[in-house]
Write a protein that holds these residues in place. Structure first.
Motif, mmCIF file in Angstrom:
data_model
loop_
_atom_site.group_PDB
_atom_site.id
_atom_site.type_symbol
_atom_site.label_atom_id
_atom_site.label_comp_id
_atom_site.label_asym_id
_atom_site.label_seq_id
_atom_site.Cartn_x
_atom_site.Cartn_y
_atom_site.Cartn_z
ATOM 1 N N LEU A 151 0.838 -1.201 0.000
ATOM 2 C CA LEU A 151 0.000 0.000 0.000
ATOM 3 C C LEU A 151 0.868 1.245 0.000
ATOM 4 O O LEU A 151 0.585 2.215 -0.712
ATOM 5 N N MET A 152 1.930 1.241 0.799
ATOM 6 C CA MET A 152 2.828 2.396 0.844
ATOM 7 C C MET A 152 3.477 2.639 -0.515
ATOM 8 O O MET A 152 3.669 3.776 -0.935
ATOM 9 N N ASN A 153 3.811 1.579 -1.238
ATOM 10 C CA ASN A 153 4.395 1.729 -2.576
ATOM 11 C C ASN A 153 3.410 2.400 -3.522
ATOM 12 O O ASN A 153 3.789 3.266 -4.317
ATOM 13 N N ASP A 154 2.145 2.000 -3.442
ATOM 14 C CA ASP A 154 1.117 2.624 -4.286
ATOM 15 C C ASP A 154 0.973 4.109 -3.962
ATOM 16 O O ASP A 154 0.819 4.947 -4.847
ATOM 17 N N VAL A 155 1.021 4.427 -2.675
ATOM 18 C CA VAL A 155 0.853 5.809 -2.241
ATOM 19 C C VAL A 155 2.042 6.663 -2.669
ATOM 20 O O VAL A 155 1.881 7.803 -3.125
ATOM 21 N N GLN A 156 3.243 6.117 -2.529
ATOM 22 C CA GLN A 156 4.444 6.871 -2.898
ATOM 23 C C GLN A 156 4.471 7.220 -4.377
ATOM 24 O O GLN A 156 5.106 8.197 -4.784
ATOM 25 N N ALA A 157 3.777 6.447 -5.190
ATOM 26 C CA ALA A 157 3.757 6.693 -6.635
ATOM 27 C C ALA A 157 2.874 7.887 -7.010
ATOM 28 O O ALA A 157 2.957 8.388 -8.130
ATOM 29 N N LYS A 158 2.036 8.349 -6.087
ATOM 30 C CA LYS A 158 1.145 9.470 -6.369
ATOM 31 C C LYS A 158 1.920 10.788 -6.321
ATOM 32 O O LYS A 158 2.864 10.943 -5.560
ATOM 33 N N ASP A 159 1.500 11.720 -7.180
ATOM 34 C CA ASP A 159 2.209 12.996 -7.273
ATOM 35 C C ASP A 159 1.551 14.088 -6.434
ATOM 36 O O ASP A 159 1.864 15.263 -6.580
ATOM 37 N N GLU A 160 0.618 13.706 -5.573
ATOM 38 C CA GLU A 160 -0.048 14.667 -4.699
ATOM 39 C C GLU A 160 -0.078 14.128 -3.269
ATOM 40 O O GLU A 160 0.242 12.968 -3.023
ATOM 41 N N SER A 161 -0.509 14.964 -2.359
ATOM 42 C CA SER A 161 -0.627 14.555 -0.962
ATOM 43 C C SER A 161 -1.703 13.485 -0.798
ATOM 44 O O SER A 161 -2.682 13.442 -1.560
ATOM 45 N N VAL A 162 -1.493 12.628 0.187
ATOM 46 C CA VAL A 162 -2.458 11.572 0.501
ATOM 47 C C VAL A 162 -2.789 11.665 1.986
ATOM 48 O O VAL A 162 -1.890 11.653 2.834
ATOM 49 N N LEU A 163 -4.078 11.749 2.293
ATOM 50 C CA LEU A 163 -4.535 11.838 3.675
ATOM 51 C C LEU A 163 -4.982 10.458 4.147
ATOM 52 O O LEU A 163 -5.835 9.824 3.533
ATOM 53 N N PHE A 164 -4.401 9.981 5.246
ATOM 54 C CA PHE A 164 -4.763 8.695 5.826
ATOM 55 C C PHE A 164 -5.678 8.899 7.029
ATOM 56 O O PHE A 164 -5.474 9.817 7.820
ATOM 57 N N LEU A 165 -6.653 8.006 7.171
ATOM 58 C CA LEU A 165 -7.526 8.020 8.330
ATOM 59 C C LEU A 165 -8.081 6.621 8.550
ATOM 60 O O LEU A 165 -8.000 5.769 7.674
ATOM 61 N N GLY A 166 -8.618 6.372 9.738
ATOM 62 C CA GLY A 166 -9.158 5.060 10.057
ATOM 63 C C GLY A 166 -8.405 4.412 11.206
ATOM 64 O O GLY A 166 -7.325 4.851 11.595
ATOM 65 N N ASP A 167 -8.972 3.324 11.747
ATOM 66 C CA ASP A 167 -8.352 2.732 12.927
ATOM 67 C C ASP A 167 -7.049 2.008 12.635
ATOM 68 O O ASP A 167 -6.327 1.639 13.557
ATOM 69 N N GLY A 168 -6.710 1.825 11.354
ATOM 70 C CA GLY A 168 -5.425 1.236 10.999
ATOM 71 C C GLY A 168 -4.252 2.134 11.351
ATOM 72 O O GLY A 168 -3.106 1.682 11.425
ATOM 73 N N LEU A 169 -4.536 3.410 11.609
ATOM 74 C CA LEU A 169 -3.468 4.352 11.962
ATOM 75 C C LEU A 169 -2.868 4.046 13.326
ATOM 76 O O LEU A 169 -1.689 4.348 13.573
ATOM 77 N N LYS A 170 -3.664 3.437 14.196
ATOM 78 C CA LYS A 170 -3.150 3.128 15.527
ATOM 79 C C LYS A 170 -1.933 2.224 15.446
ATOM 80 O O LYS A 170 -0.966 2.376 16.197
#
Length: 240
Positions: A151-170
């Motif tokens: 998932l982090m690899n997919d996110v790093q490929a984006k050219d804009e900011s990505v906002l994360f939320l949800g209980d997975g952040l814990k």
């Protein structure tokens, strides 16, 4: 048209009543107790505080997954009971889609994550597109079960900011915040499930006639439970 929305997909139990673009009432319980113990009393208080009876509700909504298998079943059973007793329609909303609606004003990518155990998360990638009065939630990564590294690899490929939320952040928030300056972490008190957010998504479906009856409504687990997987492995060994 009044919609009562229920979300028991995570440790948070939440319910809300909306009428068009107006939030009438909302309750959120994020402390101990089981969903089976807190949801019906919470709904009862919600209706009393709103001066309504259950029969005043025009449609019932439920967050149908992914998330806690037990929690999801409790929410679905509750809504099916209401729907069958009153002959009212049901609208279902994805847990991840509902979380994205918490960040509706965010102009870039939104990535809800829910802890799926085993080093994995339930996740998707969205963004709201269109004019302020006519925004639509567009998917850029399908809902699924992802290893946090992929998932982090997919996110790093984006050219804009990505906002994360949800209980997975814990469990994974600290790791995510270190990978790129493009990663934004939503504060926990905004990042948890809210029935009002689910209702915002559900009301759009209600207006489009995207409803089901109590016999058609179903859950979206995204993957089988550990018990089911173990049973399948045993069956495979037996058949080998």
């Amino acid at each position: 048209m009044k919609l009562l929305m229920i979300d028991t997909s995570t440790i948070v139990a939440t319910a809300a009543i909306v009428d068009q673009d107006r939030l009438i009432a909302e309750t959120i319980v994020n402390y101990k107790k089981k969903h089976s113990e807190k949801m019906l009393p919470a709904i009862d208080h919600l209706l009393q505080d709103s001066g309504m009876k259950l029969s005043d509700i025009d449609a019932f909504g439920v967050v149908n997954g992914p998330g806690s298998f037990t929690g999801l079943r409790i929410g679905m059973a509750t809504v099916k009971g209401f729907s069958q007793a009153l002959d009212k329609p049901i609208v279902t909303v994805s847990t991840l889609e509902s979380l994205a609606y918490n960040a509706r004003i965010y102009p870039h990518y939104i990535c809800p994550i829910i802890d799926a155990q085993r080093g994995q998360v339930y996740a998707a990638l969205y963004r709201f597109e269109g004019n302020a009065g006519d925004q639509k939630l567009v998917s850029y990564l399908d809902e699924g079960v992802y290893d946090i590294e992929s998932l982090m690899n997919d996110v790093q490929a984006k050219d804009e900011s990505v906002l994360f939320l949800g209980d997975g952040l814990k469990k994974h928030g600290q790791q995510l915040s270190k990978i790129s300056s493009k990663i934004q972490i939503m504060p926990s008190y905004f990042a948890m499930n809210r029935a009002s957010s689910a209702a915002a998504a559900g009301y759009q479906k209600l207006l489009k006639g995207e409803t089901v009856n109590c016999f058609q409504a179903d859950l979206n687990y995204l993957r089988k439970s550990s018990a089911e997987e173990q049973m399948e492995k045993k069956q495979e060994k037996t058949n080998a």
